[in-house]
Design a protein around this motif. Structure first.
Motif, short mmCIF file in Angstrom:
data_model
loop_
_atom_site.label_atom_id
_atom_site.label_comp_id
_atom_site.label_asym_id
_atom_site.label_seq_id
_atom_site.Cartn_x
_atom_site.Cartn_y
_atom_site.Cartn_z
N PHE A 48 0.86 -1.18 -0.05
CA PHE A 48 -0.12 0.08 0.29
C PHE A 48 0.99 0.97 0.29
N GLU A 49 1.86 1.21 0.43
CA GLU A 49 3.24 2.07 0.78
C GLU A 49 3.44 3.24 -0.75
N PRO A 50 4.16 1.76 -1.27
CA PRO A 50 4.45 2.44 -3.02
C PRO A 50 3.78 3.30 -3.60
N ALA A 51 2.13 2.88 -3.46
CA ALA A 51 1.19 3.61 -4.52
C ALA A 51 1.32 4.35 -3.93
N GLU A 52 0.61 4.97 -2.48
CA GLU A 52 -0.05 6.04 -2.09
C GLU A 52 1.78 7.30 -1.92
N ALA A 53 3.19 6.99 -1.98
CA ALA A 53 4.21 7.15 -2.45
C ALA A 53 4.29 8.27 -3.81
N GLY A 54 3.47 7.09 -4.87
CA GLY A 54 3.64 7.28 -5.92
C GLY A 54 2.42 8.33 -6.52
N ASP A 55 1.52 8.42 -6.01
CA ASP A 55 0.62 9.54 -6.13
C ASP A 55 1.47 10.06 -5.84
N ARG A 56 1.78 10.97 -4.73
CA ARG A 56 2.21 11.92 -3.94
C ARG A 56 3.29 12.36 -4.90
N LEU A 57 3.94 12.01 -5.09
CA LEU A 57 5.42 11.81 -6.12
C LEU A 57 4.67 12.51 -7.62
N ILE A 58 3.89 11.70 -8.74
CA ILE A 58 2.80 12.32 -9.45
C ILE A 58 2.65 13.18 -9.20
N SER A 59 1.74 13.63 -8.34
CA SER A 59 1.06 15.54 -7.88
C SER A 59 1.72 16.05 -8.26
N ARG A 60 3.04 16.00 -6.96
CA ARG A 60 4.16 16.61 -6.68
C ARG A 60 5.52 17.33 -8.49
N ALA A 61 5.44 15.93 -9.55
CA ALA A 61 5.89 16.53 -10.35
C ALA A 61 5.26 17.03 -11.35
N CYS A 62 3.80 16.34 -11.48
CA CYS A 62 2.78 17.48 -12.42
C CYS A 62 2.69 18.33 -12.13
N GLN A 63 2.36 18.74 -10.61
CA GLN A 63 1.94 20.02 -10.26
C GLN A 63 2.78 21.34 -10.72
N ASN A 64 3.73 21.59 -11.64
CA ASN A 64 4.55 22.55 -12.41
C ASN A 64 4.46 22.25 -13.59
N ALA A 65 3.70 21.15 -14.41
CA ALA A 65 3.47 21.28 -15.51
C ALA A 65 2.53 22.41 -15.94
N PRO A 66 2.96 22.43 -16.92
CA PRO A 66 1.66 23.66 -18.68
C PRO A 66 0.84 23.51 -18.22
N VAL A 67 0.20 21.80 -18.19
CA VAL A 67 -1.31 21.79 -17.87
C VAL A 67 -0.57 20.17 -17.29
N PRO A 68 -0.80 20.04 -15.97
CA PRO A 68 -0.81 18.99 -14.82
C PRO A 68 -2.04 18.01 -15.07
N GLY A 69 -3.30 18.57 -16.20
CA GLY A 69 -4.26 17.11 -16.08
C GLY A 69 -3.20 16.58 -17.04
N THR A 70 -2.82 17.05 -18.25
CA THR A 70 -1.90 16.30 -19.35
C THR A 70 -1.19 15.72 -18.70
N CYS A 71 0.20 15.91 -18.20
CA CYS A 71 0.63 15.04 -17.42
C CYS A 71 0.70 13.90 -16.49
N LYS A 72 -0.36 14.28 -15.58
CA LYS A 72 -1.29 12.77 -14.87
C LYS A 72 -1.28 12.14 -15.35
N LEU A 73 -2.42 12.57 -16.55
CA LEU A 73 -2.79 11.35 -17.75
C LEU A 73 -1.26 10.35 -18.02
N CYS A 74 -0.21 11.02 -18.33
CA CYS A 74 0.24 10.51 -19.39
C CYS A 74 1.12 10.12 -18.25
N VAL A 75 1.66 9.52 -16.76
CA VAL A 75 1.94 9.32 -15.63
C VAL A 75 0.98 7.69 -15.80
N GLU A 76 0.06 8.25 -15.23
CA GLU A 76 -1.22 7.47 -15.03
C GLU A 76 -1.28 6.31 -15.89
#
Length: 180
Positions: free
Chosen positions: A19-47
């Motif tokens: 369970f922990e890696p998924a939560e950590a992964g979700d947090r890292l994905i959110s942090r990585a994509c938050q500065n993207a020009p379009v965060p939603g596009t980044c998250k769709l790609c990564v997820e």
């Protein structure tokens, strides 16, 4: 009581593995994509990639670059198809040149992956910029008014997505370069 302690420890350890890696992964994905020009596009790609839930920052950039490679391949195939379609004969040279630019962008992206995985972030950034220049050259093939009508909407959309993901990967690689 003592025999239950190792079992309880084992259960707690195993549950954190699942369970922990998924939560950590979700947090890292959110942090990585938050500065993207379009965060939603980044998250769709990564997820969309199964590796992302357990990826570190470098792994997330690799996933984004894989999305870029996929877009380059799609665009190259689309340009090849359009170049051979008589309906688009007036823009055939533009489609052929764009095919070459997309193919070059894909090569540059593969180089970016090598640089990234070897920790040579300057080289990864440079290769990423090179791929963006190649994709821009593709877009520029259609900037003249006679070719502008020969760009299907989905191609235009994929060119925009490529720009967004390129900028996102570049931002993250820059941060990796500063950290390391």
């Amino acid at each position: 009581m003592t025999s239950k302690t190792p079992l309880l420890f084992l259960l707690l350890t195993l549950s954190s593995l699942f369970f922990e890696p998924a939560e950590a992964g979700d947090r890292l994905i959110s942090r990585a994509c938050q500065n993207a020009p379009v965060p939603g596009t980044c998250k769709l790609c990564v997820e969309s990639d199964y590796r992302s839930s357990k990826a570190d920052t470098t792994g997330i950039v690799n996933v984004i670059i894989d999305c870029l490679i996929s877009h380059s391949s799609y665009l190259a195939n689309k340009m090849s198809s359009l170049a051979s379609n008589p309906k688009y004969s007036t823009a055939k040279p533009a489609h052929e040149h764009c095919f070459l630019h997309c193919s070059d962008a894909k090569k540059a992206l593969n180089s970016a992956v090598v640089g990234l995985n070897n920790g040579v972030y300057d080289f990864a950034e440079l290769s990423l910029r090179e791929s963006a220049i190649d994709q821009s050259a593709c877009r520029n093939e259609f900037m003249s008014s006679r070719n502008m009508t020969n760009v299907p909407e989905n191609v235009e959309f994929d060119l925009k997505v490529f720009d967004i993901l390129s900028e996102t990967a570049y931002i993250i690689i820059e941060k990796l370069a500063v950290i390391n």
